[in-house]
Design a protein around this motif. Structure first.
Motif, PDB file in Angstrom:
ATOM      1  N   LEU A   1      11.257  -8.201   1.597  1.00  0.00           N
ATOM      2  CA  LEU A   1      11.124  -7.123   0.612  1.00  0.00           C
ATOM      3  C   LEU A   1      11.375  -7.623  -0.805  1.00  0.00           C
ATOM      4  O   LEU A   1      10.747  -7.148  -1.762  1.00  0.00           O
ATOM      5  CB  LEU A   1      12.078  -5.979   0.959  1.00  0.00           C
ATOM      6  CG  LEU A   1      11.868  -5.329   2.339  1.00  0.00           C
ATOM      7  CD1 LEU A   1      12.818  -4.153   2.523  1.00  0.00           C
ATOM      8  CD2 LEU A   1      10.420  -4.888   2.528  1.00  0.00           C
ATOM      9  N   LEU A   2      12.277  -8.588  -0.955  1.00  0.00           N
ATOM     10  CA  LEU A   2      12.528  -9.162  -2.277  1.00  0.00           C
ATOM     11  C   LEU A   2      11.282  -9.894  -2.789  1.00  0.00           C
ATOM     12  O   LEU A   2      10.936  -9.806  -3.977  1.00  0.00           O
ATOM     13  CB  LEU A   2      13.723 -10.114  -2.211  1.00  0.00           C
ATOM     14  CG  LEU A   2      14.275 -10.601  -3.547  1.00  0.00           C
ATOM     15  CD1 LEU A   2      14.756  -9.437  -4.392  1.00  0.00           C
ATOM     16  CD2 LEU A   2      15.421 -11.592  -3.307  1.00  0.00           C
ATOM     17  N   GLN A   3      10.611 -10.614  -1.893  1.00  0.00           N
ATOM     18  CA  GLN A   3       9.371 -11.274  -2.302  1.00  0.00           C
ATOM     19  C   GLN A   3       8.311 -10.236  -2.658  1.00  0.00           C
ATOM     20  O   GLN A   3       7.499 -10.449  -3.569  1.00  0.00           O
ATOM     21  CB  GLN A   3       8.868 -12.207  -1.197  1.00  0.00           C
ATOM     22  CG  GLN A   3       7.629 -12.977  -1.597  1.00  0.00           C
ATOM     23  CD  GLN A   3       7.581 -14.376  -1.002  1.00  0.00           C
ATOM     24  OE1 GLN A   3       8.624 -14.926  -0.629  1.00  0.00           O
ATOM     25  NE2 GLN A   3       6.402 -14.933  -0.911  1.00  0.00           N
ATOM     26  N   CYS A   4       8.307  -9.105  -1.944  1.00  0.00           N
ATOM     27  CA  CYS A   4       7.377  -8.031  -2.275  1.00  0.00           C
ATOM     28  C   CYS A   4       7.617  -7.509  -3.690  1.00  0.00           C
ATOM     29  O   CYS A   4       6.674  -7.081  -4.369  1.00  0.00           O
ATOM     30  CB  CYS A   4       7.518  -6.876  -1.279  1.00  0.00           C
ATOM     31  SG  CYS A   4       6.877  -7.236   0.367  1.00  0.00           S
ATOM     32  N   ALA A   5       8.881  -7.531  -4.129  1.00  0.00           N
ATOM     33  CA  ALA A   5       9.177  -7.071  -5.486  1.00  0.00           C
ATOM     34  C   ALA A   5       8.445  -7.909  -6.514  1.00  0.00           C
ATOM     35  O   ALA A   5       8.002  -7.406  -7.553  1.00  0.00           O
ATOM     36  CB  ALA A   5      10.687  -7.117  -5.730  1.00  0.00           C
ATOM     37  N   VAL A   6       8.299  -9.204  -6.243  1.00  0.00           N
ATOM     38  CA  VAL A   6       7.617 -10.099  -7.176  1.00  0.00           C
ATOM     39  C   VAL A   6       6.110  -9.842  -7.166  1.00  0.00           C
ATOM     40  O   VAL A   6       5.472  -9.762  -8.221  1.00  0.00           O
ATOM     41  CB  VAL A   6       7.906 -11.568  -6.822  1.00  0.00           C
ATOM     42  CG1 VAL A   6       7.116 -12.514  -7.724  1.00  0.00           C
ATOM     43  CG2 VAL A   6       9.401 -11.839  -6.917  1.00  0.00           C
ATOM     44  N   TYR A   7       5.516  -9.698  -5.968  1.00  0.00           N
ATOM     45  CA  TYR A   7       4.060  -9.671  -5.859  1.00  0.00           C
ATOM     46  C   TYR A   7       3.474  -8.268  -5.709  1.00  0.00           C
ATOM     47  O   TYR A   7       2.275  -8.070  -5.925  1.00  0.00           O
ATOM     48  CB  TYR A   7       3.608 -10.544  -4.691  1.00  0.00           C
ATOM     49  CG  TYR A   7       3.865 -12.012  -4.956  1.00  0.00           C
ATOM     50  CD1 TYR A   7       2.975 -12.752  -5.727  1.00  0.00           C
ATOM     51  CD2 TYR A   7       5.012 -12.638  -4.486  1.00  0.00           C
ATOM     52  CE1 TYR A   7       3.212 -14.084  -6.002  1.00  0.00           C
ATOM     53  CE2 TYR A   7       5.263 -13.975  -4.754  1.00  0.00           C
ATOM     54  CZ  TYR A   7       4.353 -14.702  -5.514  1.00  0.00           C
ATOM     55  OH  TYR A   7       4.598 -16.022  -5.796  1.00  0.00           O
ATOM     56  N   CYS A   8       4.291  -7.292  -5.317  1.00  0.00           N
ATOM     57  CA  CYS A   8       3.785  -5.930  -5.138  1.00  0.00           C
ATOM     58  C   CYS A   8       4.347  -4.962  -6.183  1.00  0.00           C
ATOM     59  O   CYS A   8       3.875  -3.837  -6.286  1.00  0.00           O
ATOM     60  CB  CYS A   8       4.119  -5.400  -3.741  1.00  0.00           C
ATOM     61  SG  CYS A   8       3.464  -6.399  -2.399  1.00  0.00           S
TER      62      CYS A   8
ATOM     63  N   ALA B   1      14.898   1.180   0.204  1.00  0.00           N
ATOM     64  CA  ALA B   1      15.531   2.439   0.628  1.00  0.00           C
ATOM     65  C   ALA B   1      15.146   2.783   2.059  1.00  0.00           C
ATOM     66  O   ALA B   1      15.992   3.186   2.871  1.00  0.00           O
ATOM     67  CB  ALA B   1      15.119   3.561  -0.327  1.00  0.00           C
ATOM     68  N   THR B   2      13.867   2.621   2.361  1.00  0.00           N
ATOM     69  CA  THR B   2      13.409   2.912   3.720  1.00  0.00           C
ATOM     70  C   THR B   2      14.049   1.965   4.729  1.00  0.00           C
ATOM     71  O   THR B   2      14.545   2.391   5.781  1.00  0.00           O
ATOM     72  CB  THR B   2      11.870   2.781   3.784  1.00  0.00           C
ATOM     73  OG1 THR B   2      11.271   3.736   2.908  1.00  0.00           O
ATOM     74  CG2 THR B   2      11.361   3.004   5.205  1.00  0.00           C
ATOM     75  N   ALA B   3      14.023   0.675   4.420  1.00  0.00           N
ATOM     76  CA  ALA B   3      14.578  -0.311   5.347  1.00  0.00           C
ATOM     77  C   ALA B   3      16.068  -0.125   5.538  1.00  0.00           C
ATOM     78  O   ALA B   3      16.584  -0.257   6.660  1.00  0.00           O
ATOM     79  CB  ALA B   3      14.280  -1.719   4.829  1.00  0.00           C
ATOM     80  N   GLN B   4      16.790   0.179   4.457  1.00  0.00           N
ATOM     81  CA  GLN B   4      18.243   0.386   4.579  1.00  0.00           C
ATOM     82  C   GLN B   4      18.555   1.551   5.493  1.00  0.00           C
ATOM     83  O   GLN B   4      19.475   1.488   6.316  1.00  0.00           O
ATOM     84  CB  GLN B   4      18.848   0.629   3.194  1.00  0.00           C
ATOM     85  CG  GLN B   4      20.371   0.837   3.233  1.00  0.00           C
ATOM     86  CD  GLN B   4      20.970   0.798   1.849  1.00  0.00           C
ATOM     87  OE1 GLN B   4      21.282  -0.267   1.332  1.00  0.00           O
ATOM     88  NE2 GLN B   4      21.119   1.971   1.257  1.00  0.00           N
TER      89      GLN B   4
ATOM     90  N   HIS C   1       0.806  -1.222   0.000  1.00  0.00           N
ATOM     91  CA  HIS C   1       0.000   0.000   0.000  1.00  0.00           C
ATOM     92  C   HIS C   1       0.839   1.272   0.000  1.00  0.00           C
ATOM     93  O   HIS C   1       0.283   2.373   0.036  1.00  0.00           O
ATOM     94  CB  HIS C   1      -0.953  -0.009   1.196  1.00  0.00           C
ATOM     95  CG  HIS C   1      -2.070  -1.001   1.069  1.00  0.00           C
ATOM     96  ND1 HIS C   1      -3.215  -0.746   0.357  1.00  0.00           N
ATOM     97  CD2 HIS C   1      -2.200  -2.272   1.523  1.00  0.00           C
ATOM     98  CE1 HIS C   1      -4.015  -1.796   0.399  1.00  0.00           C
ATOM     99  NE2 HIS C   1      -3.427  -2.741   1.091  1.00  0.00           N
ATOM    100  N   GLY C   2       2.167   1.134  -0.033  1.00  0.00           N
ATOM    101  CA  GLY C   2       3.021   2.313  -0.115  1.00  0.00           C
ATOM    102  C   GLY C   2       3.080   3.151   1.137  1.00  0.00           C
ATOM    103  O   GLY C   2       3.348   4.347   1.088  1.00  0.00           O
TER     104      GLY C   2
ATOM    105  N   VAL D   1       8.226  -3.916  -8.558  1.00  0.00           N
ATOM    106  CA  VAL D   1       9.609  -3.479  -8.333  1.00  0.00           C
ATOM    107  C   VAL D   1       9.679  -2.055  -7.797  1.00  0.00           C
ATOM    108  O   VAL D   1      10.450  -1.775  -6.859  1.00  0.00           O
ATOM    109  CB  VAL D   1      10.429  -3.639  -9.629  1.00  0.00           C
ATOM    110  CG1 VAL D   1      11.801  -2.973  -9.496  1.00  0.00           C
ATOM    111  CG2 VAL D   1      10.600  -5.114  -9.974  1.00  0.00           C
ATOM    112  N   PRO D   2       8.913  -1.084  -8.328  1.00  0.00           N
ATOM    113  CA  PRO D   2       9.013   0.280  -7.775  1.00  0.00           C
ATOM    114  C   PRO D   2       8.665   0.328  -6.279  1.00  0.00           C
ATOM    115  O   PRO D   2       9.324   1.044  -5.506  1.00  0.00           O
ATOM    116  CB  PRO D   2       7.991   1.060  -8.608  1.00  0.00           C
ATOM    117  CG  PRO D   2       7.915   0.323  -9.900  1.00  0.00           C
ATOM    118  CD  PRO D   2       8.037  -1.118  -9.525  1.00  0.00           C
ATOM    119  N   ALA D   3       7.632  -0.416  -5.868  1.00  0.00           N
ATOM    120  CA  ALA D   3       7.275  -0.431  -4.450  1.00  0.00           C
ATOM    121  C   ALA D   3       8.401  -1.020  -3.615  1.00  0.00           C
ATOM    122  O   ALA D   3       8.751  -0.499  -2.552  1.00  0.00           O
ATOM    123  CB  ALA D   3       5.988  -1.238  -4.234  1.00  0.00           C
TER     124      ALA D   3
END
Length: 373
Positions: free
Chosen positions: A342-349, A359-362, A315-316, A351-353
């Motif tokens: 977060l990598l799994q989120c890249a697949v299902y949510c 960036a936030t987590a880092q 949901h950003g 890549v931009p999200a």
């Protein structure tokens, strides 16, 4: 074994809450309260012996409140309920007090409504029992309105319950009230306890509830203006508000879990920013998000953190994401595990999200490590 007649409402998986009636009534006493409580609880309301649907032979002359408490425990056992919250009116409240003293391990919390630790000595109840055994209940039912409600108010269904109760079972309940006196045991009660008094109650005046509140450590007392003896029937909204605050919110436990997961600093900041406008929302969060969902043992806190991170990425909500990356570390996730989520989120949510999430987590992880992001 013959069990007390009862009515169950609400999700079977919800926290159990047993509701006890007053002498002369049935579980219909709770008709305007139980359905609302069943939204968040597995509500079980029961009938006294010889009242409503309960068999009269469950009780006999010379009975004591402890026998009624045993019947309530047998009912709970039959339903697979080990530990439960309990609220009771008058005689039903006396049953709750007995359980809190003699079987505290079975109670999670207690509400005693328009009741007492004693009922003005044995004589009036012995006289009433003798009257009922001699003449039946018709006469007492005619005067029930004056004992139960303020002038001009009535609930015909409850008056009919009184009229139809079994006289011998009713008299045996009078015997139990005659013998009941727990005043010297009240300081032993350790479960969270709420007392609810009707300001206009002639049967158990507010002084009786204050006596219990003064003796039970940490007990709270609510006095309801305009309420007589059967407060749940006459003032259901007020009773519901009091019971929800006592049973329904898990606010104290929720705040405890909220601090464990998010940290004292974050919660203290949120509390400092709280205004009258936001107070109900903060209470809602503590009660439901933290007091019910995060305390549910079905999922571990690690698993809940992973689910929460995913939902926030989807949901950003990156400001909330930063807070929950910190919470995930407190819940035991390693930076590598957070990265895998977060990598799994890249697949299902998308890549931009995930890019924004990384960036936030880092940044958060770098702050925790004390190194530049």
């Amino acid at each position: 074994m013959t069990l007390l007649a009862h009515r169950a409402e609400g999700p079977p998986s919800a926290p159990p809450l047993l509701l006890g009636p007053s002498l002369g009534t049935s579980n219909a006493l709770w008709d305007k309260v139980a359905p609302e409580l069943s939204i968040t609880h597995r509500v079980v309301r029961w009938d006294l012996p010889g009242h409503g649907g309960s068999a009269a032979d469950l009780i006999s002359a010379g009975a004591e409140v402890g026998e009624l408490a045993d019947l309530v425990l047998a009912l709970a056992d039959s339903l697979g309920i080990e530990r439960f919250a309990y609220a009771g009116v008058s005689l039903g409240g006396a049953v709750g007090l007995h359980l809190a003293v003699h079987r505290p391990q079975r109670l999670s919390s207690l509400a005693v409504i328009c009741s007492s630790a004693h009922f003005n000595g044995a004589k009036p109840w012995e006289e009433r029992a003798a009257l009922v055994r001699r003449e039946g209940l018709a006469g007492l039912a005619e005067s029930a309105d004056a004992r139960w409600f303020t002038s001009g108010f009535t609930v015909p269904e409850l008056i009919e319950d009184h009229r139809r109760a079994d006289p011998e079972a009713y008299a045996a309940c009078c015997d139990a009230l005659a013998a009941f006196d727990l005043r010297d045991r009240l300081p032993e009660i350790a479960v969270p306890t709420l007392l609810v008094a009707g300001r206009d109650d002639p049967a158990t005046p507010p002084a009786h509830l204050r006596e219990i509140a003064d003796a039970v450590p940490g007990a709270a007392l609510v006095e309801l203006p305009g309420a007589s003896h059967l407060a749940p029937a006459q003032c259901p909204e007020a009773v519901l508000t009091a019971l929800r605050a006592h049973f329904g919110g898990n606010a104290a436990r929720g705040m405890e879990v909220r601090r464990e997961v998010l940290g004292d600093a974050h919660v203290d900041r949120a509390q400092t920013r709280q205004t009258p406008f936001t107070a109900r929302f903060q209470d809602f969060i503590s009660r439901y998000a933290w007091g019910e969902i995060w305390t549910d043992p079905t999922l571990s806190r690690r698993e809940r953190s992973m689910i929460t991170l995913t939902a926030l990425v989807a949901h950003g909500h990156y400001e909330e994401l930063a807070m929950h990356v910190r919470a995930a570390r407190r819940n035991g996730l390693t930076p590598e595990e957070i990265g895998a989520v977060l990598l799994q989120c890249a697949v299902y949510c998308g890549v931009p999200a995930a890019n924004s999430a990384f960036a936030t987590a880092q940044r958060v992880l770098a702050e925790e490590d004390g190194t530049p992001g």
